[in-house]
Design a protein around this motif. Sequence first.
Motif, PDB file in Angstrom:
ATOM      1  N   HIS A  40       3.164  -5.968  11.170  1.00 56.08           N
ATOM      2  CA  HIS A  40       1.779  -6.264  10.804  1.00 56.08           C
ATOM      3  C   HIS A  40       1.160  -5.134   9.978  1.00 56.08           C
ATOM      4  O   HIS A  40       1.584  -3.994  10.047  1.00 56.08           O
ATOM      5  CB  HIS A  40       0.931  -6.505  12.054  1.00 56.08           C
ATOM      6  N   GLY A  41       0.139  -5.487   9.224  1.00 50.16           N
ATOM      7  CA  GLY A  41      -0.614  -4.536   8.418  1.00 50.16           C
ATOM      8  C   GLY A  41      -1.294  -5.281   7.274  1.00 50.16           C
ATOM      9  O   GLY A  41      -0.962  -6.433   6.992  1.00 50.16           O
ATOM     10  N   PRO A  42      -2.238  -4.626   6.615  1.00 50.95           N
ATOM     11  CA  PRO A  42      -2.974  -5.280   5.534  1.00 50.95           C
ATOM     12  C   PRO A  42      -2.162  -5.333   4.247  1.00 50.95           C
ATOM     13  O   PRO A  42      -1.364  -4.434   3.963  1.00 50.95           O
ATOM     14  CB  PRO A  42      -4.197  -4.384   5.360  1.00 50.95           C
ATOM     15  N   GLY A  43      -2.386  -6.378   3.465  1.00 49.06           N
ATOM     16  CA  GLY A  43      -1.759  -6.486   2.161  1.00 49.06           C
ATOM     17  C   GLY A  43      -2.394  -5.529   1.169  1.00 49.06           C
ATOM     18  O   GLY A  43      -3.288  -4.749   1.512  1.00 49.06           O
ATOM     19  N   PRO A  44      -1.936  -5.580  -0.077  1.00 50.56           N
ATOM     20  CA  PRO A  44      -2.431  -4.658  -1.104  1.00 50.56           C
ATOM     21  C   PRO A  44      -3.938  -4.788  -1.329  1.00 50.56           C
ATOM     22  O   PRO A  44      -4.468  -5.891  -1.419  1.00 50.56           O
ATOM     23  CB  PRO A  44      -1.656  -5.055  -2.362  1.00 50.56           C
ATOM     24  N   HIS A  45      -4.594  -3.631  -1.424  1.00 53.61           N
ATOM     25  CA  HIS A  45      -6.036  -3.592  -1.644  1.00 53.61           C
ATOM     26  C   HIS A  45      -6.423  -2.227  -2.208  1.00 53.61           C
ATOM     27  O   HIS A  45      -5.595  -1.318  -2.265  1.00 53.61           O
ATOM     28  CB  HIS A  45      -6.791  -3.888  -0.346  1.00 53.61           C
ATOM     29  N   THR A  46      -7.686  -2.099  -2.613  1.00 58.12           N
ATOM     30  CA  THR A  46      -8.209  -0.829  -3.113  1.00 58.12           C
ATOM     31  C   THR A  46      -9.577  -0.562  -2.491  1.00 58.12           C
ATOM     32  O   THR A  46     -10.212  -1.459  -1.932  1.00 58.12           O
ATOM     33  CB  THR A  46      -8.381  -0.826  -4.654  1.00 58.12           C
ATOM     34  N   HIS A  47      -9.989   0.695  -2.613  1.00 56.99           N
ATOM     35  CA  HIS A  47     -11.335   1.124  -2.225  1.00 56.99           C
ATOM     36  C   HIS A  47     -11.865   2.041  -3.329  1.00 56.99           C
ATOM     37  O   HIS A  47     -11.077   2.736  -3.976  1.00 56.99           O
ATOM     38  CB  HIS A  47     -11.319   1.935  -0.914  1.00 56.99           C
ATOM     39  N   PRO A  48     -13.180   2.095  -3.539  1.00 58.38           N
ATOM     40  CA  PRO A  48     -13.744   3.002  -4.553  1.00 58.38           C
ATOM     41  C   PRO A  48     -13.890   4.436  -4.038  1.00 58.38           C
ATOM     42  O   PRO A  48     -14.598   5.237  -4.629  1.00 58.38           O
ATOM     43  CB  PRO A  48     -15.104   2.372  -4.861  1.00 58.38           C
ATOM     44  N   TYR A  49     -13.226   4.758  -2.958  1.00 60.35           N
ATOM     45  CA  TYR A  49     -13.231   6.085  -2.344  1.00 60.35           C
ATOM     46  C   TYR A  49     -11.822   6.310  -1.774  1.00 60.35           C
ATOM     47  O   TYR A  49     -11.043   5.372  -1.623  1.00 60.35           O
ATOM     48  CB  TYR A  49     -14.278   6.180  -1.223  1.00 60.35           C
ATOM     49  N   ALA A  50     -11.480   7.544  -1.450  1.00 56.79           N
ATOM     50  CA  ALA A  50     -10.173   7.857  -0.879  1.00 56.79           C
ATOM     51  C   ALA A  50     -10.058   7.304   0.544  1.00 56.79           C
ATOM     52  O   ALA A  50     -11.055   7.139   1.240  1.00 56.79           O
ATOM     53  CB  ALA A  50      -9.950   9.363  -0.871  1.00 56.79           C
TER      54      ALA A  50
END
Length: 115
Positions: A40-50
């Motif tokens: 389990h775990g989240p798929g590909p994604h981004t954030h505007p911060y580290a």
Amino acid sequence: MALHIHNSDLPGDDVSRTFLGRDHGGVPVSFFIQASPPGHGPGPHTHPYAEVFVLHEGSGEFLAGEETIEASGGSVIVVPAGEVHGFTAAPGPGPLRMTCLHLNDRMITEWVDRD
């Protein structure tokens, strides 16, 4: 005034609990307390911060940009702002336990279709 919050008081369940800094006096950090089951775990994604992953026990495979990182308890992974990332807990006798720090008072996520 200091705050004392027990994990069980945070929203979520035994797999993932969420702390949003904006809900606790405007603290400039948010985080997940994770116990991700194998596979389990989240798929590909981004954030505007580290985002900073602090692994406590277990292991997993982390996508960070074009890189795949195998990591286990005792590791720290830092993903820069805007970089595509995700993770999957490795097969094993127990979950991948970690704290996923979002360097912002709230979580902002953009999911990425990698097909």
